[in-house]
Design a protein around this motif. Sequence first.
Motif, PDB file in Angstrom:
ATOM      1  N   THR A 115     -24.159  10.324  41.134  1.00  0.00           N
ATOM      2  CA  THR A 115     -25.371  11.132  41.319  1.00  0.00           C
ATOM      3  C   THR A 115     -26.581  10.240  41.553  1.00  0.00           C
ATOM      4  O   THR A 115     -27.430  10.537  42.404  1.00  0.00           O
ATOM      5  CB  THR A 115     -25.600  12.034  40.086  1.00  0.00           C
ATOM      6  OG1 THR A 115     -24.460  12.883  39.917  1.00  0.00           O
ATOM      7  CG2 THR A 115     -26.839  12.881  40.235  1.00  0.00           C
ATOM      8  N   SER A 165     -28.906  10.078  44.902  1.00  0.00           N
ATOM      9  CA  SER A 165     -30.357  10.220  44.798  1.00  0.00           C
ATOM     10  C   SER A 165     -31.071   9.064  45.489  1.00  0.00           C
ATOM     11  O   SER A 165     -32.062   9.264  46.204  1.00  0.00           O
ATOM     12  CB  SER A 165     -30.751  10.279  43.318  1.00  0.00           C
ATOM     13  OG  SER A 165     -32.134  10.226  43.164  1.00  0.00           O
ATOM     14  N   ARG A 166     -30.559   7.864  45.301  1.00  0.00           N
ATOM     15  CA  ARG A 166     -31.163   6.705  45.957  1.00  0.00           C
ATOM     16  C   ARG A 166     -31.000   6.796  47.470  1.00  0.00           C
ATOM     17  O   ARG A 166     -31.900   6.406  48.227  1.00  0.00           O
ATOM     18  CB  ARG A 166     -30.535   5.421  45.436  1.00  0.00           C
ATOM     19  CG  ARG A 166     -30.928   5.130  44.000  1.00  0.00           C
ATOM     20  CD  ARG A 166     -30.264   3.901  43.494  1.00  0.00           C
ATOM     21  NE  ARG A 166     -31.243   2.822  43.492  1.00  0.00           N
ATOM     22  CZ  ARG A 166     -31.048   1.672  42.896  1.00  0.00           C
ATOM     23  NH1 ARG A 166     -29.912   1.420  42.286  1.00  0.00           N
ATOM     24  NH2 ARG A 166     -31.981   0.743  42.917  1.00  0.00           N
ATOM     25  N   GLU A 175     -30.862   9.554  49.235  1.00  0.00           N
ATOM     26  CA  GLU A 175     -31.829  10.558  49.709  1.00  0.00           C
ATOM     27  C   GLU A 175     -33.247   9.994  49.720  1.00  0.00           C
ATOM     28  O   GLU A 175     -34.023  10.274  50.635  1.00  0.00           O
ATOM     29  CB  GLU A 175     -31.724  11.812  48.853  1.00  0.00           C
ATOM     30  CG  GLU A 175     -30.421  12.554  49.081  1.00  0.00           C
ATOM     31  CD  GLU A 175     -30.113  13.590  48.014  1.00  0.00           C
ATOM     32  OE1 GLU A 175     -30.947  13.808  47.107  1.00  0.00           O
ATOM     33  OE2 GLU A 175     -29.019  14.182  48.096  1.00  0.00           O
ATOM     34  N   GLN A 176     -33.596   9.194  48.714  1.00  0.00           N
ATOM     35  CA  GLN A 176     -34.918   8.574  48.678  1.00  0.00           C
ATOM     36  C   GLN A 176     -35.109   7.622  49.851  1.00  0.00           C
ATOM     37  O   GLN A 176     -36.185   7.582  50.452  1.00  0.00           O
ATOM     38  CB  GLN A 176     -35.126   7.825  47.368  1.00  0.00           C
ATOM     39  CG  GLN A 176     -35.337   8.711  46.176  1.00  0.00           C
ATOM     40  CD  GLN A 176     -35.430   7.919  44.878  1.00  0.00           C
ATOM     41  OE1 GLN A 176     -35.278   6.706  44.854  1.00  0.00           O
ATOM     42  NE2 GLN A 176     -35.666   8.630  43.784  1.00  0.00           N
TER      43      GLN A 176
END
Length: 176
Positions: A110, A114-115, A117-118
């Motif tokens: 997860t 998230s990284r 997507e950032q």
Amino acid sequence: DRVDVLVSLAATRVDAYVLEGDFPCLARLITGVEIFYALNFILGILIENGQLDLLLQKYSAAADTNTGTAEAVRGFRMAVLTSLKHFNPNDLDAFALVYTHFDMKHETATLLESRAEQSCEQWFRRYNKDQDEDLLDSMRYFIEAAEVHSSIDAGNKTRKDCAQASLLSLQIRMPY
């Protein structure tokens, strides 16, 4: 009563240990006593001073010699994660270190997603879209997340991460 005496004694010595830079003593106190909720302030000091790696190493050494119970390991893990969220919530590398140390594969995947997507969002905000370092980082994070998901037999998530990485690869090769 003994816990209160120990906590008050520790509280009086903490400042001296910090001034002397004697973080191993603080880490040893936490890992040896295993009353994480009462000594949470020491966890915060160690994390704020960049001693997370030392803390995890000391806990591993103590757990190996004491053959700590699953409940104690879970308590330590939760205390460290709670302290990280409180004192250093934006340090994704620290979270990754804890997740890896405790073999928390779902959380690791997860975090990697998230990284990724950032990194994509950073690329979208760029004026010059020809610079694709952020897209390469994002693709790498999705591939790493897919590897983690495949190790825990999460087929749909693995497929989704591979598809995202593939789309990013196409974006890099055909930008317009």
